[in-house]
Design an enzyme around this catalytic site. Sequence first.
Site, PDB file in Angstrom:
ATOM      1  N   LYS A 182       0.819  -1.212   0.000  1.00  0.00           N
ATOM      2  CA  LYS A 182       0.000   0.000   0.000  1.00  0.00           C
ATOM      3  C   LYS A 182       0.859   1.271   0.000  1.00  0.00           C
ATOM      4  CE  LYS A 182      -3.960  -2.222   2.204  1.00  0.00           C
ATOM      5  NZ  LYS A 182      -4.930  -2.142   3.323  1.00  0.00           N
ATOM      6  N   PHE A 238     -15.748   2.640   6.258  1.00  0.00           N
ATOM      7  CA  PHE A 238     -14.355   2.903   5.893  1.00  0.00           C
ATOM      8  C   PHE A 238     -14.123   2.983   4.386  1.00  0.00           C
ATOM      9  CE2 PHE A 238     -14.937  -1.683   6.359  1.00  0.00           C
ATOM     10  CZ  PHE A 238     -14.461  -2.145   5.146  1.00  0.00           C
ATOM     11  N   ARG A 263      -1.074 -14.457   3.807  1.00  0.00           N
ATOM     12  CA  ARG A 263      -1.959 -13.892   4.828  1.00  0.00           C
ATOM     13  C   ARG A 263      -1.336 -14.031   6.220  1.00  0.00           C
ATOM     14  NH1 ARG A 263      -6.463 -11.967   3.147  1.00  0.00           N
ATOM     15  NH2 ARG A 263      -7.589 -12.172   5.121  1.00  0.00           N
ATOM     16  N   THR A 282      -5.661  -8.006   9.881  1.00  0.00           N
ATOM     17  CA  THR A 282      -5.960  -6.722   9.232  1.00  0.00           C
ATOM     18  C   THR A 282      -5.863  -5.570  10.218  1.00  0.00           C
ATOM     19  OG1 THR A 282      -7.420  -7.837   7.680  1.00  0.00           O
ATOM     20  CG2 THR A 282      -7.718  -5.461   7.920  1.00  0.00           C
ATOM     21  N   ARG A 322       2.151  -6.486   9.221  1.00  0.00           N
ATOM     22  CA  ARG A 322       1.261  -5.470   9.790  1.00  0.00           C
ATOM     23  C   ARG A 322       1.575  -5.215  11.259  1.00  0.00           C
ATOM     24  NH1 ARG A 322      -4.044  -8.016   6.883  1.00  0.00           N
ATOM     25  NH2 ARG A 322      -3.957  -6.796   4.948  1.00  0.00           N
ATOM     26  N   ASN A 325      -2.297  -0.267   6.709  1.00  0.00           N
ATOM     27  CA  ASN A 325      -1.741  -1.476   7.311  1.00  0.00           C
ATOM     28  C   ASN A 325      -0.738  -2.187   6.402  1.00  0.00           C
ATOM     29  OD1 ASN A 325      -3.481  -2.589   5.454  1.00  0.00           O
ATOM     30  ND2 ASN A 325      -4.756  -3.653   6.942  1.00  0.00           N
ATOM     31  N   HIS A 371      -2.017  -5.840   1.335  1.00  0.00           N
ATOM     32  CA  HIS A 371      -3.282  -6.514   1.037  1.00  0.00           C
ATOM     33  C   HIS A 371      -2.926  -7.864   0.442  1.00  0.00           C
ATOM     34  CE1 HIS A 371      -7.252  -7.373  -0.739  1.00  0.00           C
ATOM     35  NE2 HIS A 371      -6.546  -7.829  -1.765  1.00  0.00           N
TER      36      HIS A 371
END
Length: 175
Positions: A8, A57, A85, A91, A105, A115, A118
């Site tokens: 991100k 959000f 993951r 998350t 994260r 965070n 993804h």
Amino acid sequence: QLTLALIKPDAVAHPLILEAVHQQILSNKFLIVRMRELLWKPEDCRRFYREHEGRFFYQRLVEFMTSGPIRAYILAHKDAIQLWRTLMGPTRVFRARHIAPDSIRGSLGLTDTRNTTHGSDSVVSASREIAAFFPDFSEQRWYEEEEPQLRCGPVHYSPEEGIHCAAETGGPKPA
């Protein structure tokens, strides 16, 4: 198995964080099948996150994800979706810091939106998400042509291209 991984804007904006995440990918023996950096158009972002439309959000997420460059990867590994993951961690950053402090994260995330990463949550999502970021990529062709070469080795990581390829080919075949 293939999965989509996004880095991100909060991480791409900081070269040391971006490099730390990239090194996590490499050190966990993922094969980087494709990689690209891009500025996401708001309409593409809204389409990608349409399942969250109407949630509190959603607008903040779209604004954040289009606020700066992102990096998209297609990663390959046995159980790639679950492994990525797990590496990302929960998350919610507060949870990640307590449950998985060494996760991406947990160690690098700032907020639940900022965070760092993804990742696809299922095989169906991975296919859809890969197609959104790599429209010229054919999963079927990759599994038929590139995956056997990568699985049987030898494999070479090209820092210039940022991807893995079969040592004798020097790069991915055109999609």
